[in-house]
Write a protein that holds these residues in place. Structure first.
Motif, short mmCIF file in Angstrom:
data_model
loop_
_atom_site.label_atom_id
_atom_site.label_comp_id
_atom_site.label_asym_id
_atom_site.label_seq_id
_atom_site.Cartn_x
_atom_site.Cartn_y
_atom_site.Cartn_z
N PRO A 1 1.08 -1.43 0.47
CA PRO A 1 0.10 -0.52 0.15
C PRO A 1 0.68 1.27 0.60
O PRO A 1 0.11 2.47 -0.19
CB PRO A 1 -0.83 -0.32 1.35
CG PRO A 1 -0.17 -0.96 2.44
CD PRO A 1 0.87 -2.33 1.32
N SER A 2 2.01 1.24 0.19
CA SER A 2 2.28 2.66 -0.18
C SER A 2 4.04 1.97 -0.39
O SER A 2 4.61 1.25 -0.67
CB SER A 2 3.49 2.97 1.36
OG SER A 2 4.56 4.18 1.60
N PRO A 3 4.54 2.82 -1.88
CA PRO A 3 4.02 4.01 -2.05
C PRO A 3 3.29 4.02 -3.06
O PRO A 3 2.73 2.53 -3.68
CB PRO A 3 5.59 4.47 -3.34
CG PRO A 3 6.29 3.63 -3.49
CD PRO A 3 6.15 2.62 -2.06
N TRP A 4 1.48 4.92 -3.15
CA TRP A 4 1.04 4.35 -3.72
C TRP A 4 0.11 5.38 -4.48
O TRP A 4 -0.13 6.57 -3.73
CB TRP A 4 -0.47 4.19 -2.73
CG TRP A 4 -1.85 3.19 -3.84
CD1 TRP A 4 -3.10 4.37 -3.89
CD2 TRP A 4 -1.76 1.92 -3.98
NE1 TRP A 4 -3.56 3.30 -4.69
CE2 TRP A 4 -3.07 2.08 -4.34
CE3 TRP A 4 -1.32 0.70 -3.53
CZ2 TRP A 4 -3.44 0.91 -4.48
CZ3 TRP A 4 -1.84 -0.51 -3.51
CH2 TRP A 4 -3.29 -0.27 -4.55
N GLU A 5 0.01 6.18 -6.04
CA GLU A 5 -0.29 7.35 -6.58
C GLU A 5 -1.83 7.34 -6.96
O GLU A 5 -2.44 5.97 -7.21
CB GLU A 5 0.46 7.02 -7.22
CG GLU A 5 1.36 8.00 -7.32
CD GLU A 5 2.48 8.64 -8.95
OE1 GLU A 5 3.26 9.90 -8.15
OE2 GLU A 5 2.19 8.23 -9.41
N VAL A 6 -2.44 8.07 -6.59
CA VAL A 6 -3.53 8.32 -7.28
C VAL A 6 -4.32 8.94 -8.85
O VAL A 6 -3.34 10.20 -8.18
CB VAL A 6 -4.83 8.51 -6.28
CG1 VAL A 6 -6.56 8.69 -7.04
CG2 VAL A 6 -5.04 7.59 -5.05
N GLY A 7 -4.44 8.32 -9.52
CA GLY A 7 -4.59 8.89 -10.98
C GLY A 7 -6.05 9.69 -11.33
O GLY A 7 -6.83 9.25 -10.54
N PHE A 8 -5.68 11.00 -11.57
CA PHE A 8 -7.09 11.70 -12.01
C PHE A 8 -7.42 11.92 -13.83
O PHE A 8 -6.34 12.06 -14.38
CB PHE A 8 -7.43 12.96 -11.42
CG PHE A 8 -7.53 13.16 -10.02
CD1 PHE A 8 -8.52 12.38 -9.74
CD2 PHE A 8 -6.75 13.78 -9.55
CE1 PHE A 8 -8.56 12.85 -7.70
CE2 PHE A 8 -6.13 13.84 -7.57
CZ PHE A 8 -7.39 13.29 -7.25
#
Length: 321
Positions: free
Chosen positions: A101-108
């Protein structure tokens, strides 16, 4: 002068059960006929040791959850639908160590002004966390009550700055076969097509009850519960509360969610809890809460009708199910 009227679902802080009580209530054998978890003593010991290491979170308690009896941490974290690991409910708790769960990015993506990916650690440094106690009702007929920790979904969407063209928002569970063993099986052998997809209408997504959870029971989310980010939409069936999100997209047309695509006769886009509309293979009139052998009456919109019924006031809920 502004006078605040306390919503009926709010709970005073003195009524919230202390977290220490959850860990003393070891009642796996009382989960009920629809929620039995079979496990060896050795595996239970290893699981307990692993989850005791979950990091505590700093959050503000809130009074959400009036007159609700909480499920135990053990029940909520060992009885999980997470097909990326297994279709057996007890297995994700034992297999989810592969999720990182880390590192973790959320894309828009899509109809929004800000498409810059956001690291979850930066997100958590920006948004204050709060605790909300919500009912959780699975389409399969079981339920639980969980004290989630997180922030309003609207706060996440505001970062992306959706345009006026955005009518729907789509979410995806991360696609990474190195983390999720069922994804490695491919389209033909996997339990479902991946990545897992869910969606909401924009007014649903912006509703104050819609929530993004990053923790529960005072600590970070266990992997099997959807770390590091999962959606919580308490008036809808549980499959709408998508886990391990890394993709958020704004769309002009209604997206098709995973279960709707697999079987549109049984699963619709809205998936509002509705005791008057049965699943084609079973009744939705009653439910069994984890830890109970007895069934109780299912509430319209899972008990949140006073808050959300206006979203659907001109819709035929038998047609838009």
């Amino acid at each position: 002068m502004y006078i605040f009227k306390k919503p009926r679902w709010q709970l005073s802080q003195t009524e919230v059960t202390d977290e220490a009580l959850f860990h003393k209530r070891r009642d796996f054998l009382k989960l009920g006929a629809a929620a039995l978890v079979s496990s060896s003593v050795v595996m239970d010991t290893l699981w307990a040791a692993k989850n005791d290491l979950l990091s505590p979170l700093a959050f503000t308690p809130t009074p959400y959850g009036k007159e609700l009896e909480l499920s135990t941490f053990e029940q909520a974290s060992t009885y999980n639908n997470f097909y990326e690991f297994s279709t057996a409910k007890e297995k994700p708790a034992r297999m989810a160590h592969t999720l990182r769960p880390s590192p973790w990015e959320v894309g828009f993506h899509g109809e929004c002004e800000n498409t810059t990916p956001l690291e979850v650690s930066a997100l958590l440094a920006t948004l204050p966390l709060e605790e909300r106690i919500y009912r959780f009702r699975c389409v399969e007929g079981w339920s639980m009550v969980v004290p989630w920790i997180g922030f309003p979904l609207s706060a996440l969407l505001a970062i992306a700055k959706p345009t006026s063209k955005a009518k729907y928002v789509l979410f995806q569970t991360k696609y990474d076969p190195t983390m999720f063993p069922d994804q490695r099986k491919g389209m033909r052998q996997g339990a479902i097509p991946y990545p897992y997809v869910e969606g909401l209408r924009m007014d649903e997504a912006m509703h104050p009850l819609a929530f993004v959870a990053v923790g529960m029971y005072g600590k970070v989310l266990p992997n099997q519960n959807g770390a590091p980010l999962r959606l919580i939409v308490p008036w809808k069936y549980g499959f709408k509360s998508i886990k391990s999100i890394d993709h958020v997209a704004f769309a002009t047309t209604e997206p098709k969610n995973t279960w709707q695509a697999l079987n549109p006769r049984e699963y619709g886009f809205y998936a509002n809890v509705n005791p008057h509309v049965d699943h084609p293979r079973w009744s939705q009139a009653k439910e069994r809460k984890l830890g109970s052998f007895l069934k109780t009456e299912t509430l319209m919109f899972n008990g949140y009708g006073e808050e959300v019924a206006s979203l659907y006031k001109e819709m035929d809920l038998k047609r838009f199910f």
